[in-house]
Design a protein around this motif. Sequence first.
Motif, PDB file in Angstrom:
ATOM      1  N   PHE A  48       0.842  -1.193   0.000  1.00  0.00           N
ATOM      2  CA  PHE A  48       0.000   0.000   0.000  1.00  0.00           C
ATOM      3  C   PHE A  48       0.878   1.244   0.000  1.00  0.00           C
ATOM      4  N   THR A  50       0.682   5.766   0.126  1.00  0.00           N
ATOM      5  CA  THR A  50      -0.167   6.848   0.611  1.00  0.00           C
ATOM      6  C   THR A  50      -0.533   7.786  -0.530  1.00  0.00           C
ATOM      7  N   LYS A  60      -4.275   5.301   2.438  1.00  0.00           N
ATOM      8  CA  LYS A  60      -3.443   4.277   1.801  1.00  0.00           C
ATOM      9  C   LYS A  60      -4.265   3.573   0.734  1.00  0.00           C
ATOM     10  N   SER A 186      -6.739   4.152   7.477  1.00  0.00           N
ATOM     11  CA  SER A 186      -5.634   5.015   7.048  1.00  0.00           C
ATOM     12  C   SER A 186      -6.106   6.408   6.646  1.00  0.00           C
TER      13      SER A 186
END
Length: 190
Positions: A48, A50, A60, A186
């Motif tokens: 993953f 960002t 993410k 996230s």
Amino acid sequence: MTVRYRISAALAVLLMISSGVFPPALAQEKLLAPETNPPGDIPDNQVFITYTSPDGFGLKVPEGWSRTPIDHGVRFFDKYDELDATLDTASAAPTVSSAKADVIPDLKAAGHAVKVTAVKDVKLAAGPAVRISYLSNSAPNPVTNKLIRLEHERFILFKDGKTVTLDLAAPAGADNVDQWQLISNSLQWR
């Protein structure tokens, strides 16, 4: 010297064969079964990265997925999997009641054979949210015209007069619980 080496090597191989002792290079390696992930199943070893939106949030997303802009947000997709994140304005935080009264009718009107399975308050790392779990048919495949049944988790978060709506979709039956939890938790306001 080369002949002596060849004879010694051949003798060593014959001794190993007769004794049943094989070095790893000569042993028979068993075939591994191919990995089978159901269509839409995000692999457990997925990387993953960002993504930071110019609109004030970040999250993410799976590395390697395609990205395209959509109205008020962005869409990431790979085969049957899809992740939409949109930003909007709102005068108040969403509630289960407001989602049932306002969001779900719009969802049913805009979607394909939408069936809502749950609406509830949840706590994400970025704050409280309303989660709407639902099923829908996909849009027709542009080549085959085939439809598939999708599972969705939609999260709506509120802060300072803005909402972020995160909609995660995959073929029904795909095991993406851990990955979707990672993605939803996230989400951060910027």
